[in-house]
Design a protein around this motif. Structure first.
Motif, PDB file in Angstrom:
ATOM      1  N   MET A 114       0.814  -1.208   0.000  1.00  0.00           N
ATOM      2  CA  MET A 114       0.000   0.000   0.000  1.00  0.00           C
ATOM      3  C   MET A 114       0.854   1.267   0.000  1.00  0.00           C
ATOM      4  SD  MET A 114      -2.761   1.685   2.393  1.00  0.00           S
ATOM      5  CE  MET A 114      -1.579   2.992   2.524  1.00  0.00           C
ATOM      6  N   SER A 118       0.657   4.036  -2.830  1.00  0.00           N
ATOM      7  CA  SER A 118       0.330   5.408  -2.440  1.00  0.00           C
ATOM      8  C   SER A 118       1.263   6.422  -3.089  1.00  0.00           C
ATOM      9  CB  SER A 118       0.420   5.553  -0.920  1.00  0.00           C
ATOM     10  OG  SER A 118      -0.480   4.688  -0.281  1.00  0.00           O
ATOM     11  N   TYR A 119       2.547   6.071  -3.188  1.00  0.00           N
ATOM     12  CA  TYR A 119       3.538   7.033  -3.678  1.00  0.00           C
ATOM     13  C   TYR A 119       3.902   6.821  -5.147  1.00  0.00           C
ATOM     14  CZ  TYR A 119       4.140   8.518   1.133  1.00  0.00           C
ATOM     15  OH  TYR A 119       3.912   9.001   2.389  1.00  0.00           O
ATOM     16  N   THR A 123      -1.267   3.270 -10.237  1.00  0.00           N
ATOM     17  CA  THR A 123      -1.371   1.875  -9.792  1.00  0.00           C
ATOM     18  C   THR A 123      -1.357   0.919 -10.961  1.00  0.00           C
ATOM     19  OG1 THR A 123      -3.781   2.058  -9.804  1.00  0.00           O
ATOM     20  CG2 THR A 123      -2.663   2.465  -7.727  1.00  0.00           C
ATOM     21  N   THR A 177      -2.451   1.333   8.300  1.00  0.00           N
ATOM     22  CA  THR A 177      -2.904   1.260   6.907  1.00  0.00           C
ATOM     23  C   THR A 177      -4.119   2.147   6.684  1.00  0.00           C
ATOM     24  OG1 THR A 177      -2.093  -1.017   6.759  1.00  0.00           O
ATOM     25  CG2 THR A 177      -3.653  -0.302   5.084  1.00  0.00           C
ATOM     26  N   LEU A 180      -3.125   5.761   6.542  1.00  0.00           N
ATOM     27  CA  LEU A 180      -2.471   6.102   5.277  1.00  0.00           C
ATOM     28  C   LEU A 180      -3.461   6.249   4.129  1.00  0.00           C
ATOM     29  CD1 LEU A 180       0.687   3.811   5.491  1.00  0.00           C
ATOM     30  CD2 LEU A 180       0.661   6.315   5.499  1.00  0.00           C
ATOM     31  N   THR A 181      -4.568   5.535   4.204  1.00  0.00           N
ATOM     32  CA  THR A 181      -5.557   5.631   3.123  1.00  0.00           C
ATOM     33  C   THR A 181      -6.211   7.014   3.061  1.00  0.00           C
ATOM     34  OG1 THR A 181      -7.317   4.751   4.565  1.00  0.00           O
ATOM     35  CG2 THR A 181      -6.101   3.179   3.205  1.00  0.00           C
ATOM     36  N   ARG A 183      -4.885   9.836   2.818  1.00  0.00           N
ATOM     37  CA  ARG A 183      -4.196  10.769   1.930  1.00  0.00           C
ATOM     38  C   ARG A 183      -4.283  10.340   0.456  1.00  0.00           C
ATOM     39  NH1 ARG A 183       0.343   9.304  -0.239  1.00  0.00           N
ATOM     40  NH2 ARG A 183       0.997  11.474  -0.492  1.00  0.00           N
ATOM     41  N   LEU A 184      -4.997   9.260   0.180  1.00  0.00           N
ATOM     42  CA  LEU A 184      -5.054   8.743  -1.184  1.00  0.00           C
ATOM     43  C   LEU A 184      -6.077   9.500  -2.026  1.00  0.00           C
ATOM     44  CD1 LEU A 184      -4.976   4.885  -0.526  1.00  0.00           C
ATOM     45  CD2 LEU A 184      -3.062   6.371  -1.140  1.00  0.00           C
ATOM     46  N   LYS A 188      -7.255   5.756  -6.159  1.00  0.00           N
ATOM     47  CA  LYS A 188      -6.337   4.887  -5.423  1.00  0.00           C
ATOM     48  C   LYS A 188      -6.987   4.353  -4.152  1.00  0.00           C
ATOM     49  CE  LYS A 188      -1.865   6.630  -7.021  1.00  0.00           C
ATOM     50  NZ  LYS A 188      -0.549   7.155  -6.622  1.00  0.00           N
ATOM     51  N   TYR A 189      -7.828   5.176  -3.534  1.00  0.00           N
ATOM     52  CA  TYR A 189      -8.534   4.712  -2.335  1.00  0.00           C
ATOM     53  C   TYR A 189      -9.453   3.548  -2.689  1.00  0.00           C
ATOM     54  CZ  TYR A 189     -11.628   4.509   1.658  1.00  0.00           C
ATOM     55  OH  TYR A 189     -12.353   4.064   2.729  1.00  0.00           O
ATOM     56  N   VAL A 192      -7.251   0.469  -3.095  1.00  0.00           N
ATOM     57  CA  VAL A 192      -6.736  -0.026  -1.819  1.00  0.00           C
ATOM     58  C   VAL A 192      -7.847  -0.660  -0.990  1.00  0.00           C
ATOM     59  CG1 VAL A 192      -5.743   0.689   0.393  1.00  0.00           C
ATOM     60  CG2 VAL A 192      -4.761   1.522  -1.738  1.00  0.00           C
TER      61      VAL A 192
END
Length: 343
Positions: A114, A118-119, A123, A177, A180-181, A183-184, A188-189, A192
């Motif tokens: 992930m 994210s970075y 994807t 985790t 961190l989601t 900021r997606l 992308k969210y 994930v």
């Protein structure tokens, strides 16, 4: 006389184990055939046969060879990898509730994947062959943390402490985790969230090729170590008395188990309970001897994931339920049952 009786019992066990594995193999074949016929666009059995032999239309070839077959093969590989990984962890820890999902190994692999997603700019363009390596790094670090917190110098790995530590570490990683989601980006969210639910998202032949080396190298290595696992089940002191280098063998087997779990999680998302249910079902059918238990666990895991994925694709067409959710519906009650029975 006693030797003759022991030989007769062993022969019966061998025949029963072979019979069980043949039945599981037949069930996998049946599930394989049903899965090829299951999907939003239905292919009849005759269409599937014609397409397999090169007489299908371009549309049928696209559906079968580019979409369904890669996903079916990945389901089978993932099932074998997670089930064998769980069987190894149960042997190392002598804990019937050990499983790469419950112990946080899957969560560690997922966190690393992930972070990369994210970075990474896109994807869809993520390098397929790099994902299992990243997952292995995350799973390895998690396993090292859990075992460092669990291991005691003179007592080795304590089963209850291992389970509780793994659950705590898995909860912490899952919380990280989720944070961190936040900021997606929306796309992308969505990816994930689906990945965390246990969706088999790697559905083309590149993902099959990225997973196959890990499965085809590590599973034979684990099978080769079946005798070592039989000895480890006797306890650390007994194993050392029989000349087994316990710490080294535990480390090698743990590395193999982590590699199998991490590579599977990299293309399957957070599918849990396969490493718990597969070995338990196999143990009930063929007994605790790892020469039979390991291949039976692999077959049981294959069948479980393949059936769960087929049900997930069929039950809410044209939408689908992530495979991990279907497995959890089966696995959560079974885990509670095992927890209630454990002393």
């Amino acid at each position: 006389m006693e030797n003759a009786v022991d030989f007769s019992i062993e022969r019966k066990r061998h025949k029963r184990a072979i019979g069980v594995m043949i039945v599981l193999g037949v069930l996998i074949l049946v599930a394989f055939l049903i899965s090829m016929n299951t999907g939003y666009i239905r292919l009849s059995p005759a269409d599937v046969v014609r397409t397999l032999f090169g007489f299908g239309t371009s549309k049928q070839n696209l559906i079968l060879f580019d979409f369904r077959l890669p996903r079916i093969v990945i389901s089978i590989l993932i099932g074998a990898g997670l089930a064998v990984s769980g069987c190894v962890m149960q042997a190392i820890s002598r804990n019937a509730l050990a499983d790469p999902g419950i112990l946080g190994i899957n969560a560690g692999a997922g966190l690393m994947v992930m972070l990369f997603i994210s970075y990474y700019p896109s994807t869809s363009a993520a390098p397929v062959y790099l994902l299992p390596v990243l997952a292995l790094c995350g799973a390895g670090l998690t396993a090292a943390l859990i075992f460092s917190l669990t291991f005691k110098r003179y007592r080795g790995v304590m089963p209850t402490r291992l389970l509780l530590t793994g659950i705590a570490v898995a909860a912490a990683i899952s919380a990280a985790t989720i944070v961190l989601t936040l900021r997606l980006s929306p796309e992308k969210y969505q990816f994930v969230a689906t990945w965390m639910a246990g969706s088999i998202w790697g559905t083309n032949w590149k993902f099959v090729l990225s997973l196959m080396p890990w499965i085809f190298v590590l599973i034979p290595f684990v099978f080769y170590k079946a005798n070592v696992m039989n000895v480890l089940n006797l306890g650390d002191l007994t194993a050392r008395g029989l000349g087994t280098p316990v710490s080294r063998e535990q480390l090698l087997l743990l590395a193999a188990a982590v590699g199998l779990a991490a590579s599977s999680v990299a293309v399957s998302g957070g599918i849990g309970f396969v490493g718990l249910i597969g070995p338990h079902l196999a143990r009930r059918l063929v007994g605790p001897k790892h020469q039979y238990l390991l291949p039976a666990s692999a077959l049981a895991g294959m069948l479980l994931v393949l059936v769960a994925d087929t049900i997930g694709r069929w039950i809410l067409q044209p939408s689908e339920i992530p495979t991990g959710i279907v497995v959890a519906i089966i696995g959560a009650p079974y885990f509670l049952y095992l927890l209630a029975k454990s002393k």
